[in-house]
Scaffold this motif. Structure first.
Motif, short mmCIF file in Angstrom:
data_model
loop_
_atom_site.label_atom_id
_atom_site.label_comp_id
_atom_site.label_asym_id
_atom_site.label_seq_id
_atom_site.Cartn_x
_atom_site.Cartn_y
_atom_site.Cartn_z
N ARG A 51 132.92 38.13 25.85
CA ARG A 51 133.08 37.81 27.28
C ARG A 51 132.39 36.48 27.56
O ARG A 51 131.52 36.05 26.80
CB ARG A 51 132.50 38.92 28.16
CG ARG A 51 131.06 39.27 27.85
CD ARG A 51 130.47 40.20 28.90
NE ARG A 51 131.25 41.36 29.18
CZ ARG A 51 131.21 42.50 28.50
NH1 ARG A 51 130.42 42.58 27.42
NH2 ARG A 51 131.92 43.53 28.85
N VAL A 75 129.82 33.71 29.05
CA VAL A 75 128.38 33.79 29.31
C VAL A 75 127.97 32.70 30.28
O VAL A 75 128.68 31.71 30.47
CB VAL A 75 127.57 33.66 28.00
CG1 VAL A 75 127.86 34.82 27.07
CG2 VAL A 75 127.85 32.34 27.30
N ARG A 122 130.52 30.55 32.90
CA ARG A 122 131.45 31.54 32.39
C ARG A 122 132.34 30.94 31.29
O ARG A 122 133.56 30.98 31.37
CB ARG A 122 132.30 32.12 33.53
CG ARG A 122 131.48 32.76 34.64
CD ARG A 122 132.32 33.52 35.63
NE ARG A 122 132.91 34.70 35.02
CZ ARG A 122 134.21 34.86 34.83
NH1 ARG A 122 135.06 33.93 35.16
NH2 ARG A 122 134.68 35.96 34.28
N ALA A 138 130.02 32.65 19.74
CA ALA A 138 130.46 34.01 20.07
C ALA A 138 131.78 34.33 19.37
O ALA A 138 131.98 35.45 18.87
CB ALA A 138 130.60 34.16 21.58
N VAL A 149 123.59 44.35 26.32
CA VAL A 149 124.02 43.14 27.01
C VAL A 149 122.86 42.15 27.09
O VAL A 149 121.72 42.51 27.40
CB VAL A 149 124.54 43.48 28.43
CG1 VAL A 149 123.45 44.04 29.32
CG2 VAL A 149 125.18 42.25 29.07
N GLU A 178 122.39 36.20 29.31
CA GLU A 178 123.48 35.26 29.63
C GLU A 178 124.78 35.99 29.91
O GLU A 178 125.56 35.60 30.77
CB GLU A 178 123.68 34.25 28.49
CG GLU A 178 122.65 33.13 28.48
CD GLU A 178 123.15 31.94 27.68
OE1 GLU A 178 123.95 32.15 26.75
OE2 GLU A 178 122.74 30.82 27.99
N GLU A 179 125.01 37.09 29.17
CA GLU A 179 126.21 37.89 29.41
C GLU A 179 126.12 38.58 30.77
O GLU A 179 127.12 38.66 31.50
CB GLU A 179 126.39 38.92 28.31
CG GLU A 179 126.79 38.34 26.96
CD GLU A 179 126.97 39.42 25.91
OE1 GLU A 179 127.92 39.32 25.13
OE2 GLU A 179 126.16 40.36 25.90
N LYS A 180 124.92 39.05 31.11
CA LYS A 180 124.74 39.72 32.40
C LYS A 180 125.01 38.75 33.54
O LYS A 180 125.67 39.11 34.53
CB LYS A 180 123.32 40.27 32.51
CG LYS A 180 123.08 41.09 33.77
CD LYS A 180 121.68 41.67 33.80
CE LYS A 180 121.46 42.47 35.08
NZ LYS A 180 120.09 43.04 35.15
#
Length: 310
Positions: free
Chosen positions: A66, A68, A72, A78, A223, A226-228
Motif C-alpha cells: 500500500r 506510504v 501516498r 516495497a 503496520v 509510514e503505512e499508518k
C-alpha cells in the motif's frame, strides 16, 4: 420472435467462476470509482484462493503493498519486497496472493520492478492491482493484466453535519440563480460561499474521524508508522471523494425538483452538466494531492459563475 438482451455479468462472479475452473490469470487489474468496492472484491477472491475464512491479509501467503507517507507513494523497495516474497515457495505449500492497493501510486522505479514480475510471473501466484485511476498505470502493465471494472456502490455519508450543509447548499443555489438586486446581495452571496467552503472542511474532518475510528480495529498488526499515515490519508481522501459525489447528488436533486418550472429546465440541465464536470475536475485535482481547501473553494466559485450566468 423477440430478441432478448442479457444483462451484463457481475465481474466478481466472472472471476470466481474462472478461479473455480482453473482459468484465473496470474495478474488481475480491478478498477473503478470506489476503493472500498475494489478491496471487497480482491479480498473475497484472495480468501477463496488461499482457502481461508475472514480477512485474507492475515494469511502468511498473502502479501499486501500500500502507499506510504502523506504523499501516498509506493516506492521500489516495497515493490521489491513483494517480488521477493511471491518468488519464494508458499509458506503453507499452496498458492500465493499479492495485492497492490492504489496501484496507480507506484513511482516509475516501482512500476518497472513490478513489470518484470509480470513478464516472468512466479508459479502458483495471483497478483491483484487495485486502482481508481487505471490510466495512470504504465500501458505495459495494463496490457499484461486481465482488467475488470468494479462499479462502486453509493456510499451513505454519515453524520448530521452533511445534512445541514446540503440544505444550505440548496438554498445557496436558489439564491445565485436569481440576479442580485444590489451590492449587499452580492456580498452576502459571496460570504455564504466561503461559509460553505469552511463548513465543507468541517464535514470532511468529522467524517474522516468517524471512519478512522472504525478502521483502527482492522489495521494490520505489523503496520508501520509510514503505512499508518498513508492509510489515514487514504481514509480522508475517500471521505473527500464521497462528499464531492454528494455535491453532485445535491445538484441533480435540486435540478430535478424544479422540472415543473417549464422552459427553465433546459437551461438548468445545461448548467447542471457544467457543474458536474467541474465537480469531477475537482475530484481529479484532489487525487493529485492538490490543496483540498483551495480545490473546493475553486469549485464553489465556478459553480457560482455557472449558475449566475444568464
Amino acid at each position: 420472435m423477440t430478441d432478448t438482451i442479457e444483462a451484463p455479468r457481475d465481474p466478481h462472479r466472472i472471476l470466481t467462476e474462472a478461479w473455480e475452473k482453473g482459468r484465473l490469470g496470474h495478474a488481475i487489474l480491478l478498477y473503478g470509482p470506489a476503493s472500498s468496492s475494489l478491496e471487497n472484491v480482491a479480498f473475497a477472491l484472495a480468501s477463496q484462493i488461499l482457502g481461508v475464512d475472514g480477512v485474507p491479509t492475515k494469511h502468511p501467503d498473502c502479501s499486501v503493498v500500500r502507499p506510504v507517507n502523506k504523499m501516498r507513494q509506493i516506492g521500489v523497495d516495497a515493490m521489491r519486497r513483494l517480488v521477493r516474497t511471491v518468488s519464494h515457495s508458499a509458506n503453507q505449500g499452496g498458492r500465493k496472493v499479492g495485492i497492490v492497493l492504489d496501484a496507480d501510486r507506484m513511482n516509475l522505479q516501482a512500476s518497472n520492478a513490478f513489470l518484470k514480475t509480470l513478464e516472468e510471473p512466479p508459479s502458483d501466484t495471483t497478483l491483484f492491482l487495485l486502482s481508481t485511476r487505471p490510466n495512470d498505470l504504465l500501458d505495459t502493465i495494463r496490457s499484461r493484466c486481465m482488467s475488470f471494472k468494479i462499479s462502486g456502490d453509493s456510499v451513505a455519508i454519515e453524520g448530521p453535519e452533511w445534512e445541514s450543509w446540503s440544505r444550505d447548499f440548496e438554498e445557496w443555489l436558489s439564491r445565485i440563480e436569481v440576479p442580485p438586486a444590489n451590492q449587499k446581495d452580492v456580498a452576502e452571496t459571496v460570504m455564504r460561499l466561503y461559509g460553505l467552503v469552511q463548513r465543507f472542511q468541517e464535514c470532511l474532518s468529522a467524517l474522516s474521524a468517524r471512519r478512522l475510528e472504525a478502521a483502527v480495529a482492522d489495521f494490520p498488526e505489523d503496520v508501520e508508522d509510514e503505512e499508518k499515515v498513508a492509510i489515514e490519508a487514504g481514509i480522508e481522501r475517500g471521505a473527500r471523494q464521497d462528499l464531492l459525489a454528494g455535491i453532485e447528488a445535491v445538484l441533480r436533486d435540486w435540478v430535478v425538483s424544479r422540472t415543473a418550472e417549464g422552459n427553465a429546465m433546459a437551461d438548468r440541465a445545461r448548467k447542471l452538466v457544467l457543474a458536474v464536470e467541474e465537480t469531477e475536475g475537482t475530484s481529479g485535482l484532489l487525487a493529485l494531492n492538490f490543496n483540498g481547501v483551495a480545490a473546493v473553494e475553486q469549485l464553489m466559485i465556478r459553480v457560482l459563475r455557472i449558475w449566475s450566468r444568464q
